[in-house]
Design a protein around this motif. Structure first.
Motif, PDB file in Angstrom:
ATOM      1  N   VAL A 230     -23.203  68.477  32.195  1.00  0.00           N
ATOM      2  CA  VAL A 230     -22.543  69.521  31.392  1.00  0.00           C
ATOM      3  C   VAL A 230     -21.318  69.962  32.188  1.00  0.00           C
ATOM      4  O   VAL A 230     -21.380  70.082  33.418  1.00  0.00           O
ATOM      5  N   ARG A 231     -20.188  70.218  31.510  1.00  0.00           N
ATOM      6  CA  ARG A 231     -18.982  70.604  32.237  1.00  0.00           C
ATOM      7  C   ARG A 231     -18.142  71.601  31.453  1.00  0.00           C
ATOM      8  O   ARG A 231     -18.191  71.662  30.226  1.00  0.00           O
ATOM      9  N   ILE A 232     -17.394  72.386  32.223  1.00  0.00           N
ATOM     10  CA  ILE A 232     -16.348  73.250  31.677  1.00  0.00           C
ATOM     11  C   ILE A 232     -15.018  72.606  32.020  1.00  0.00           C
ATOM     12  O   ILE A 232     -14.793  72.210  33.164  1.00  0.00           O
ATOM     13  N   LEU A 233     -14.136  72.495  31.040  1.00  0.00           N
ATOM     14  CA  LEU A 233     -12.797  71.959  31.274  1.00  0.00           C
ATOM     15  C   LEU A 233     -11.786  73.097  31.342  1.00  0.00           C
ATOM     16  O   LEU A 233     -11.913  74.097  30.638  1.00  0.00           O
ATOM     17  N   TYR A 234     -10.792  72.931  32.196  1.00  0.00           N
ATOM     18  CA  TYR A 234      -9.710  73.903  32.333  1.00  0.00           C
ATOM     19  C   TYR A 234      -8.390  73.162  32.193  1.00  0.00           C
ATOM     20  O   TYR A 234      -8.076  72.272  32.989  1.00  0.00           O
ATOM     21  N   LEU A 235      -7.622  73.498  31.147  1.00  0.00           N
ATOM     22  CA  LEU A 235      -6.319  72.872  30.935  1.00  0.00           C
ATOM     23  C   LEU A 235      -5.257  73.729  31.613  1.00  0.00           C
ATOM     24  O   LEU A 235      -4.823  74.744  31.080  1.00  0.00           O
ATOM     25  N   LYS A 236      -4.848  73.297  32.800  1.00  0.00           N
ATOM     26  CA  LYS A 236      -3.880  74.077  33.569  1.00  0.00           C
ATOM     27  C   LYS A 236      -2.458  73.885  33.053  1.00  0.00           C
ATOM     28  O   LYS A 236      -1.674  74.840  32.966  1.00  0.00           O
ATOM     29  N   SER A 237      -2.097  72.648  32.707  1.00  0.00           N
ATOM     30  CA  SER A 237      -0.743  72.397  32.218  1.00  0.00           C
ATOM     31  C   SER A 237      -0.701  71.109  31.413  1.00  0.00           C
ATOM     32  O   SER A 237      -1.601  70.268  31.508  1.00  0.00           O
ATOM     33  N   ARG A 238       0.361  70.994  30.620  1.00  0.00           N
ATOM     34  CA  ARG A 238       0.572  69.777  29.830  1.00  0.00           C
ATOM     35  C   ARG A 238       2.077  69.591  29.661  1.00  0.00           C
ATOM     36  O   ARG A 238       2.779  70.512  29.245  1.00  0.00           O
ATOM     37  N   THR A 239       2.576  68.434  29.990  1.00  0.00           N
ATOM     38  CA  THR A 239       3.999  68.177  29.809  1.00  0.00           C
ATOM     39  C   THR A 239       4.226  67.541  28.438  1.00  0.00           C
ATOM     40  O   THR A 239       3.334  66.910  27.871  1.00  0.00           O
ATOM     41  N   GLN A 240       5.435  67.684  27.935  1.00  0.00           N
ATOM     42  CA  GLN A 240       5.818  67.038  26.687  1.00  0.00           C
ATOM     43  C   GLN A 240       6.408  65.662  26.997  1.00  0.00           C
ATOM     44  O   GLN A 240       6.959  65.436  28.076  1.00  0.00           O
ATOM     45  N   PRO A 241       6.309  64.722  26.067  1.00  0.00           N
ATOM     46  CA  PRO A 241       6.969  63.427  26.282  1.00  0.00           C
ATOM     47  C   PRO A 241       8.465  63.645  26.506  1.00  0.00           C
ATOM     48  O   PRO A 241       9.097  64.431  25.792  1.00  0.00           O
ATOM     49  N   HIS A 242       9.033  62.983  27.502  1.00  0.00           N
ATOM     50  CA  HIS A 242      10.435  63.237  27.826  1.00  0.00           C
ATOM     51  C   HIS A 242      11.015  62.132  28.701  1.00  0.00           C
ATOM     52  O   HIS A 242      10.286  61.367  29.310  1.00  0.00           O
ATOM     53  N   ARG A 243      12.359  62.090  28.718  1.00  0.00           N
ATOM     54  CA  ARG A 243      13.056  61.241  29.664  1.00  0.00           C
ATOM     55  C   ARG A 243      13.042  61.925  31.030  1.00  0.00           C
ATOM     56  O   ARG A 243      13.018  63.146  31.129  1.00  0.00           O
ATOM     57  N   MET A 244      13.049  61.109  32.088  1.00  0.00           N
ATOM     58  CA  MET A 244      13.072  61.670  33.436  1.00  0.00           C
ATOM     59  C   MET A 244      14.233  62.655  33.581  1.00  0.00           C
ATOM     60  O   MET A 244      15.358  62.386  33.190  1.00  0.00           O
ATOM     61  N   ASN A 245      13.922  63.825  34.167  1.00  0.00           N
ATOM     62  CA  ASN A 245      14.950  64.811  34.485  1.00  0.00           C
ATOM     63  C   ASN A 245      14.532  65.579  35.729  1.00  0.00           C
ATOM     64  O   ASN A 245      13.344  65.630  36.080  1.00  0.00           O
ATOM     65  N   VAL A 246      15.516  66.199  36.396  1.00  0.00           N
ATOM     66  CA  VAL A 246      15.258  66.866  37.670  1.00  0.00           C
ATOM     67  C   VAL A 246      14.322  68.056  37.507  1.00  0.00           C
ATOM     68  O   VAL A 246      13.459  68.319  38.353  1.00  0.00           O
ATOM     69  N   LYS A 247      14.452  68.778  36.396  1.00  0.00           N
ATOM     70  CA  LYS A 247      13.640  69.977  36.201  1.00  0.00           C
ATOM     71  C   LYS A 247      12.146  69.647  36.108  1.00  0.00           C
ATOM     72  O   LYS A 247      11.319  70.280  36.772  1.00  0.00           O
ATOM     73  N   ASP A 248      11.809  68.670  35.275  1.00  0.00           N
ATOM     74  CA  ASP A 248      10.385  68.360  35.032  1.00  0.00           C
ATOM     75  C   ASP A 248       9.808  67.364  36.027  1.00  0.00           C
ATOM     76  O   ASP A 248       8.590  67.311  36.216  1.00  0.00           O
ATOM     77  N   ASP A 249      10.640  66.563  36.654  1.00  0.00           N
ATOM     78  CA  ASP A 249      10.137  65.437  37.441  1.00  0.00           C
ATOM     79  C   ASP A 249      10.669  65.430  38.868  1.00  0.00           C
ATOM     80  O   ASP A 249      10.821  64.360  39.480  1.00  0.00           O
ATOM     81  N   TYR A 250      10.952  66.618  39.403  1.00  0.00           N
ATOM     82  CA  TYR A 250      11.567  66.685  40.734  1.00  0.00           C
ATOM     83  C   TYR A 250      10.734  65.934  41.776  1.00  0.00           C
ATOM     84  O   TYR A 250      11.273  65.165  42.581  1.00  0.00           O
ATOM     85  N   ASP A 251       9.423  66.156  41.779  1.00  0.00           N
ATOM     86  CA  ASP A 251       8.582  65.526  42.815  1.00  0.00           C
ATOM     87  C   ASP A 251       8.634  64.002  42.722  1.00  0.00           C
ATOM     88  O   ASP A 251       8.666  63.313  43.750  1.00  0.00           O
ATOM     89  N   LYS A 252       8.629  63.463  41.505  1.00  0.00           N
ATOM     90  CA  LYS A 252       8.691  62.006  41.342  1.00  0.00           C
ATOM     91  C   LYS A 252      10.030  61.462  41.827  1.00  0.00           C
ATOM     92  O   LYS A 252      10.088  60.436  42.504  1.00  0.00           O
ATOM     93  N   ILE A 253      11.101  62.162  41.446  1.00  0.00           N
ATOM     94  CA  ILE A 253      12.431  61.721  41.857  1.00  0.00           C
ATOM     95  C   ILE A 253      12.575  61.816  43.372  1.00  0.00           C
ATOM     96  O   ILE A 253      13.127  60.922  44.021  1.00  0.00           O
ATOM     97  N   ALA A 254      12.061  62.895  43.963  1.00  0.00           N
ATOM     98  CA  ALA A 254      12.124  63.067  45.411  1.00  0.00           C
ATOM     99  C   ALA A 254      11.386  61.940  46.122  1.00  0.00           C
ATOM    100  O   ALA A 254      11.837  61.440  47.167  1.00  0.00           O
ATOM    101  N   GLN A 255      10.249  61.520  45.584  1.00  0.00           N
ATOM    102  CA  GLN A 255       9.497  60.433  46.205  1.00  0.00           C
ATOM    103  C   GLN A 255      10.281  59.124  46.132  1.00  0.00           C
ATOM    104  O   GLN A 255      10.337  58.364  47.099  1.00  0.00           O
ATOM    105  N   LEU A 256      10.914  58.875  44.986  1.00  0.00           N
ATOM    106  CA  LEU A 256      11.727  57.661  44.849  1.00  0.00           C
ATOM    107  C   LEU A 256      12.915  57.690  45.807  1.00  0.00           C
ATOM    108  O   LEU A 256      13.253  56.684  46.430  1.00  0.00           O
ATOM    109  N   ALA A 257      13.553  58.864  45.909  1.00  0.00           N
ATOM    110  CA  ALA A 257      14.696  59.004  46.814  1.00  0.00           C
ATOM    111  C   ALA A 257      14.262  58.810  48.264  1.00  0.00           C
ATOM    112  O   ALA A 257      14.975  58.184  49.068  1.00  0.00           O
ATOM    113  N   LEU A 258      13.100  59.326  48.607  1.00  0.00           N
ATOM    114  CA  LEU A 258      12.586  59.169  49.971  1.00  0.00           C
ATOM    115  C   LEU A 258      12.283  57.701  50.270  1.00  0.00           C
ATOM    116  O   LEU A 258      12.570  57.204  51.362  1.00  0.00           O
TER     117      LEU A 258
END
Length: 457
Positions: free
Chosen positions: A382-410
């Protein structure tokens, strides 16, 4: 070649564990030399064979890529030795043991692995020891080169701005989902029923009415070994096995069957097939006591109380999960479900169907009612689910995907640091590549550099 240099360091060390060695090499030759270290044609051929055997994608220019990787590995290993970077024999031995166990799991038993390799386990390890040590030295050198490479927000923005707008990737919705899990406890009557069943199986084997593997195929509830008659290859030093299971197994003599043993997975009978020091082949039968609606209702009531505290704000979700969740993975990875990338953001295709069906009813920040489910081991919970966040479908951008872009840049900056380091070291080593392979485009820089003189070697 961009990520090949530093992400795949040691591919040859892994491939040379010995599985391809049962194929006789008609003729072998030296196809590369770095300093006093040689690269054999068989090293490359065997690496490709092992990649194919493991289901990997082998590119058309695999020989060129692997030869360059071997050259890089030799340079880094030699420099690590010059710099006296520490790699102990214990580390090498532990790495060999780990890799051999991985292959044993792949092929089912030690005997099957030895048949594939055409060698004993000890011969496999001896043959692979030098290449594994080389890989570990190369990895140590890689870490030293990259340990100071950092990335700044300005560099992240500059990296993103260089990506052509029509090449920006499209991301599906991603979810950040936590869960608190409770597993209903079977009643004593059900536990006794399962124990009696297992004791009956043991009597049947002792009376020679049937065999242990036949009973395992018929009754075991372990999907990972049922079709093999319950058989596993185990090692006393592996931490992934349940301690009670390992302790019970290694108390047995060859052919002996254990009493009923309780673990976190259920109840077991274990038969020792063959033991050799810390290695053993065992069979087991797993039975999981079934839970009734009464036990499910008790677990549901427990989680109802937890949910009430969460909604009232008297406890926050991570604390509640740490205190009440019975999910083993949460102890190490935290209460949020991890995706393939290792992050806490997951896509729909990474979630089980029961969980996906529940998501549509949740808004951001909400906690679900307690929900029944069946985990990947077939255990009801038996479990309780917690929906903390959900992103909308989108093209890569700095606002929503900073961590991903930073990893690629690194990654790009690390590659540049590695490339610069390698280009400064290549001229200082005696390097030879045989003429047919020297035409590989990525190997041109290895053959066009000035040869070292006696004074700078």
């Amino acid at each position: 070649m961009k990520k090949f240099i530093y992400i795949l360091v040691g591919v040859l060390g892994f491939a040379q564990i010995g599985l391809a060695q049962n194929k006789k090499i008609v003729a072998d030759k030296i196809i590369g030399i770095v300093g006093d270290r040689i690269i054999l044609q068989s090293d490359i051929k065997n690496a490709i064979s092992d990649m194919q055997r493991q289901g990997g994608n082998v590119p058309e220019n695999a020989e060129c890529m692997l030869l360059e990787q071997a050259l890089i590995s030799k340079v880094m290993m030699l420099q690590a030795e010059k710099d006296s970077l520490p790699v102990s024999e214990e580390e090498v031995e532990a790495d060999l043991d780990l890799r051999v166990r991985e292959f044993i799991r792949m092929y089912g038993t030690q005997q099957a692995l030895e048949e594939v390799a055409g060698k004993t386990i000890y011969q496999i390890k001896d043959d692979a020891r030098e290449s594994v040590k080389e890989r570990k030295l190369a990895e140590a050198m890689q870490r030293k080169i990259m340990e100071g490479v950092k990335i700044t927000p300005t560099e992240v923005k500059a990296y993103f701005d260089r990506i052509p707008k029509d090449s920006l990737p499209f991301y599906e919705s991603e979810y950040e989902i936590g869960q608190i899990v409770a597993y209903p406890k079977a009643s004593r009557d059900m536990e006794k029923y399962v124990i009696d069943e297992l004791n009956n199986y043991k009597k049947q084997v002792d009376s020679r009415l049937t065999t242990f593997d036949q009973l395992a195929k018929r009754y075991s509830e372990d999907p990972g070994s049922k079709d093999r008659g319950g058989q596993y290859q185990i090692n006393r030093n592996e931490k992934s096995w349940d301690p009670a299971f390992m302790a019970g197994a290694f108390r047995l003599k060859n052919g002996e069957i254990s009493p009923v043993i309780k673990t976190k997975f259920g109840y077991h009978l274990i038969q020792m097939v063959e033991r050799n020091g810390d290695e053993a082949i065992v069979r087991h039968i797993l039975r999981i006591p079934p839970v009734t609606d009464i036990e499910v209702a008790e677990a549901t009531s427990k989680l109802d109380s937890v949910r009430a505290k969460l909604i009232a704000g008297t406890i926050d979700f991570p604390v509640a999960a740490g205190k009440y969740s019975e999910d083993e993975a949460a102890k190490y990875a935290g209460p949020f479900i991890s995706g393939r990338s290792g992050s806490s953001f997951v896509t729909i295709d990474e979630l089980d169907k029961e969980l996906v069906a529940s998501l549509d009813k949740l808004k951001i920040g909400e906690f679900s009612q307690p929900l029944t489910f069946t985990d990947d081991r077939g255990k009801k919970g038996v479990r309780i689910l917690y929906l903390k966040s959900r992103t909308q479908p989108h093209r890569m951008n700095v606002k929503d995907d900073y961590d991903k872009i930073a990893q690629l840049a690194l990654e790009e900056k690390k590659y540049a640091a590695m490339e610069k380091w390698m280009n400064t070291r290549i001229p200082s080593y005696h390097i030879m590549i045989d003429s047919p392979n020297a035409v590989c485009p990525q190997l041109q820089k290895w053959t066009s550099t000035p040869k070292p003189t006696a004074s700078n070697q």
